[in-house]
Design an enzyme around this catalytic site. Structure first.
Site, PDB file in Angstrom:
ATOM      1  N   GLU A 287      -5.286   8.608  -2.371  1.00 18.70           N
ATOM      2  CA  GLU A 287      -6.161   9.765  -1.556  1.00 18.70           C
ATOM      3  C   GLU A 287      -7.155   9.467  -0.708  1.00 18.70           C
ATOM      4  OE1 GLU A 287      -8.026  12.741  -4.089  1.00 18.70           O
ATOM      5  OE2 GLU A 287      -6.650  12.698  -5.621  1.00 18.70           O
TER       6      GLU A 287
ATOM      7  N   GLY B 166     -20.403  -0.876  -8.311  1.00 15.89           N
ATOM      8  CA  GLY B 166     -21.047   0.390  -8.302  1.00 15.89           C
ATOM      9  C   GLY B 166     -20.985   1.072  -9.491  1.00 15.89           C
TER      10      GLY B 166
ATOM     11  N   CYS C 167      -6.265   9.257 -10.891  1.00 15.80           N
ATOM     12  CA  CYS C 167      -5.049   8.317 -11.296  1.00 15.80           C
ATOM     13  C   CYS C 167      -5.643   7.074 -12.348  1.00 15.80           C
ATOM     14  CB  CYS C 167      -4.863   7.815 -10.126  1.00 15.80           C
ATOM     15  SG  CYS C 167      -4.025   8.863  -9.147  1.00 15.80           S
TER      16      CYS C 167
ATOM     17  N   LYS D 297      -6.659   7.926 -16.028  1.00 17.18           N
ATOM     18  CA  LYS D 297      -5.792   8.248 -17.005  1.00 17.18           C
ATOM     19  C   LYS D 297      -4.710   7.136 -17.228  1.00 17.18           C
ATOM     20  CE  LYS D 297      -2.495  10.714 -13.989  1.00 17.18           C
ATOM     21  NZ  LYS D 297      -1.441   9.698 -13.767  1.00 17.18           N
TER      22      LYS D 297
HETATM   23  C1  UGA Z   1      -5.174   4.705  -6.899  1.00 18.19           C
HETATM   24  C2  UGA Z   1      -4.598   3.546  -6.378  1.00 18.19           C
HETATM   25  O1  UGA Z   1      -5.287   2.688  -5.730  1.00 18.19           O
HETATM   26  C3  UGA Z   1      -3.115   3.721  -5.633  1.00 18.19           C
HETATM   27  O2  UGA Z   1      -2.411   2.594  -5.109  1.00 18.19           O
HETATM   28  C4  UGA Z   1      -2.201   4.797  -6.422  1.00 18.19           C
HETATM   29  O3  UGA Z   1      -0.786   5.080  -5.877  1.00 18.19           O
HETATM   30  C5  UGA Z   1      -2.919   6.182  -6.863  1.00 18.19           C
HETATM   31  O4  UGA Z   1      -4.204   5.549  -7.609  1.00 18.19           O
HETATM   32  C6  UGA Z   1      -2.047   6.741  -8.079  1.00 18.19           C
HETATM   33  O5  UGA Z   1      -1.842   6.344  -8.892  1.00 18.19           O
HETATM   34  O6  UGA Z   1      -1.734   7.750  -7.362  1.00 18.19           O
HETATM   35  P1  UGA Z   1      -6.836   6.601  -5.662  1.00 18.19           P
HETATM   36  O7  UGA Z   1      -6.956   7.168  -7.098  1.00 18.19           O
HETATM   37  O8  UGA Z   1      -6.525   7.490  -4.537  1.00 18.19           O
HETATM   38  O9  UGA Z   1      -5.463   5.646  -5.650  1.00 18.19           O
HETATM   39  O10 UGA Z   1      -8.131   5.689  -5.692  1.00 18.19           O
HETATM   40  P2  UGA Z   1      -8.552   4.138  -5.326  1.00 18.19           P
HETATM   41  O11 UGA Z   1      -8.807   4.030  -3.748  1.00 18.19           O
HETATM   42  O12 UGA Z   1      -7.771   3.362  -6.109  1.00 18.19           O
HETATM   43  O13 UGA Z   1     -10.282   4.408  -6.018  1.00 18.19           O
HETATM   44  C7  UGA Z   1     -10.291   4.824  -7.315  1.00 18.19           C
HETATM   45  C8  UGA Z   1     -11.632   4.470  -7.628  1.00 18.19           C
HETATM   46  O14 UGA Z   1     -12.441   3.093  -7.793  1.00 18.19           O
HETATM   47  C9  UGA Z   1     -12.567   5.421  -6.748  1.00 18.19           C
HETATM   48  O15 UGA Z   1     -13.694   6.059  -7.591  1.00 18.19           O
HETATM   49  C10 UGA Z   1     -13.488   4.385  -5.809  1.00 18.19           C
HETATM   50  O16 UGA Z   1     -14.800   4.714  -5.712  1.00 18.19           O
HETATM   51  C11 UGA Z   1     -13.360   3.111  -7.129  1.00 18.19           C
HETATM   52  N1  UGA Z   1     -13.423   1.778  -6.549  1.00 18.19           N
HETATM   53  C12 UGA Z   1     -12.609   1.252  -5.632  1.00 18.19           C
HETATM   54  C13 UGA Z   1     -14.547   0.979  -6.732  1.00 18.19           C
HETATM   55  O17 UGA Z   1     -15.505   1.456  -7.553  1.00 18.19           O
HETATM   56  N2  UGA Z   1     -14.813  -0.315  -6.294  1.00 18.19           N
HETATM   57  C14 UGA Z   1     -13.785  -0.700  -5.361  1.00 18.19           C
HETATM   58  O18 UGA Z   1     -14.029  -1.870  -4.981  1.00 18.19           O
HETATM   59  C15 UGA Z   1     -13.007   0.195  -5.101  1.00 18.19           C
END
Ligand code: UGA
Length: 441
Positions: A153, A251, A258, A261
């Site tokens: 997203e 953080g 995603c 779950k």
């Molecule tokens: C995630 C995966 O990154 C995608 O590759 C995958 O396709 C998708 O799930 C899915 O299964 O559909 P998304 O849920 O959009 O994508 O979000 P992310 O960018 O992965 O972030 C997830 C969470 O991790 C967020 O709450 C973000 O704030 C947190 N995060 C991310 C951290 O706390 N630290 C980080 O260094 C990176």
């Protein structure tokens, strides 16, 4: 190629629009008439940068259409992509009912077909799902395979048009050929594996990303205990290409529809197969702990939360997304409210009350949110929070405590304006951080 996409959520709509942009003729089906109505009016129901432009240009070129009928969408299609949601069941396992419904609709669709339809599941499903779907629906003229999606997203359009890889899980040469042709023009690496491997690749990717975040969050707590700054530790450790610096941002933890779950579903799948997923269970525990630690830190600074006003900046699960499902900021705000404080929040992507924190006041600017607040908690690192007028924030606030739940701010700048600053795993003062490249004076 004629493509049917079943489900117009993030994955379905973005995939459909990207395939149409690549030159395919795409017919998307969603059973929600309000979603299809909006799409047919040239609007989209999701907050996703650039997706509206991609959808409107593909629809304008006549290559992207929408319907509420799966049966209609698959008429003349060579391939159907199932993009239905797979939320958590109460026991943590993946609820496959929407995926099964989609297959059921395809199986029962009347009308002629040009031979067997290739049907690929893009939804994230537990290992073995493809083979049970094949056992159930294979005789209905479907070639069933797996084709997991990796888009995020906030950057979904870029991810769909420039994926790191395309994974095709198929034991059937015809399906493999069709899916390779579908994606060939992207010019990206294609991994052709068995269906069960494709299903596992998606889980491996998401759970590894989650593990990295929990790893650095655990390290952040240690950094606080020993007087070190986790942002420096992560930057320098991540400079080793075997480690890498992404997904090393400490953080309040990961959230969204995603990662949490999928982690639960994988732990549950391990249990079903007699495999203890100890590391992943610990990843989940650490993730919950980060949220609790955030509340504890704010409560400690205020000498308790009863009767206090806390301003919250950011309630979406990450910047760039408009989604508050499984959002760590919402969880933190909810517990703050349950502890007797009131919450005023601002988020650039949210204008209405948020489920889970309905009693929180939704403000239309970061400044409005901090008016009269005893503490400020930055919980989603939207860029605009980095450039606020700290002098004005200081004048509007009643108290002087800033909790930076995403380590997005400069502690020196915030402190210089008279605030008490606390990040996650950040130390106060000490050696100036220097990152010197060869050739830099
Ligand atoms: C995630 C995966 O990154 C995608 O590759 C995958 O396709 C998708 O799930 C899915 O299964 O559909 P998304 O849920 O959009 O994508 O979000 P992310 O960018 O992965 O972030 C997830 C969470 O991790 C967020 O709450 C973000 O704030 C947190 N995060 C991310 C951290 O706390 N630290 C980080 O260094 C990176």
């Amino acid at each position: 190629m004629n493509v049917a996409v079943i489900g117009c959520g993030y994955v379905g709509l973005t995939t459909g629009a990207a395939l149409a942009w690549m030159g395919h003729r795409v017919y998307c089906a969603d059973r929600d008439p309000s979603v299809v109505g909006l799409l047919n009016d040239g609007k989209i129901h999701l907050y996703e940068p650039d997706l509206d432009r991609l959808v409107s240009s593909a629809a304008g070129a006549g290559r992207l259409r929408f319907t509420t009928s799966t049966a209609e969408a698959i008429v003349g299609a060579e391939v159907a992509l199932v993009c239905a949601g797979t939320p958590s069941s109460p026991d943590g396992s993946a609820d496959l009912s929407q995926v099964k419904d989609a297959y059921e609709c395809i199986a029962r669709a009347p009308g002629p077909r040009r031979g067997a339809l290739v049907v690929a599941t893009k939804s994230t499903v537990p290992p073995g799902t493809c083979s049970s779907l094949a056992a159930r629906y294979g005789s209905y003229g479907m070639r069933i395979c797996s084709n997991p999606e990796f888009l995020r997203e906030g950057t979904a359009v870029r991810d769909a048009l420039h994926p790191d890889r395309v994974v095709i899980g198929s034991d059937d040469p015809v399906s493999t050929q069709v899916l390779c042709e579908l994606y060939m023009s992207l010019g990206r690496p294609l991994f052709v594996v068995s269906p069960i491997e494709a299903e596992l690749i998606k889980y491996a990717a998401n759970s590894f990303l989650a593990a990295r975040i929990s790893f650095i969050n655990e390290f952040a707590e240690l950094c606080e205990a020993v007087g070190a700054d986790v942002t420096r530790v992560a930057a320098a450790a991540g400079a080793d290409p075997r480690i890498g610096a992404s997904f090393m941002q400490a953080g309040i933890g990961f959230g969204g529809p995603c990662l949490p779950k999928d982690l639960k579903a994988l732990v549950s799948a391990g249990r079903d197969h007699g495999v203890a997923m100890d590391i992943l269970e610990q990843v989940e525990r650490r993730n919950s702990r980060q949220r609790a630690r955030a509340v504890e830190r704010i409560a400690r600074a205020l000498g308790g939360l009863e009767g206090r006003i806390v301003a919250v900046w950011g309630v979406t699960f990450k910047p760039g997304a408009g989604d508050t499902r499984e959002s760590p900021p919402v969880d933190v705000a909810r517990v703050i409210m349950e502890s007797g404080a009131s919450v005023r929040f601002y988020d650039p992507a949210v204008e209405t009350p948020v489920p889970g924190i309905e009693g929180a006041v939704c403000c239309d600017s970061p400044y409005e949110a901090v008016r009269g607040a005893h503490a400020l908690a930055l919980l989603t690192e939207w860029d605009e929070f980095r450039w606020v007028d700290w002098g004005l924030v200081r004048r509007l606030m009643e108290g002087d405590f800033v909790f930076d739940g995403r380590n997005a701010l400069s502690p020196a700048v915030v402190r210089a304006m008279g605030f008490e600053y606390a990040g996650v795993g950040r130390r106060t003062g000490g050696t100036e951080f220097r990152h010197v490249h060869p050739g830099t004076p």
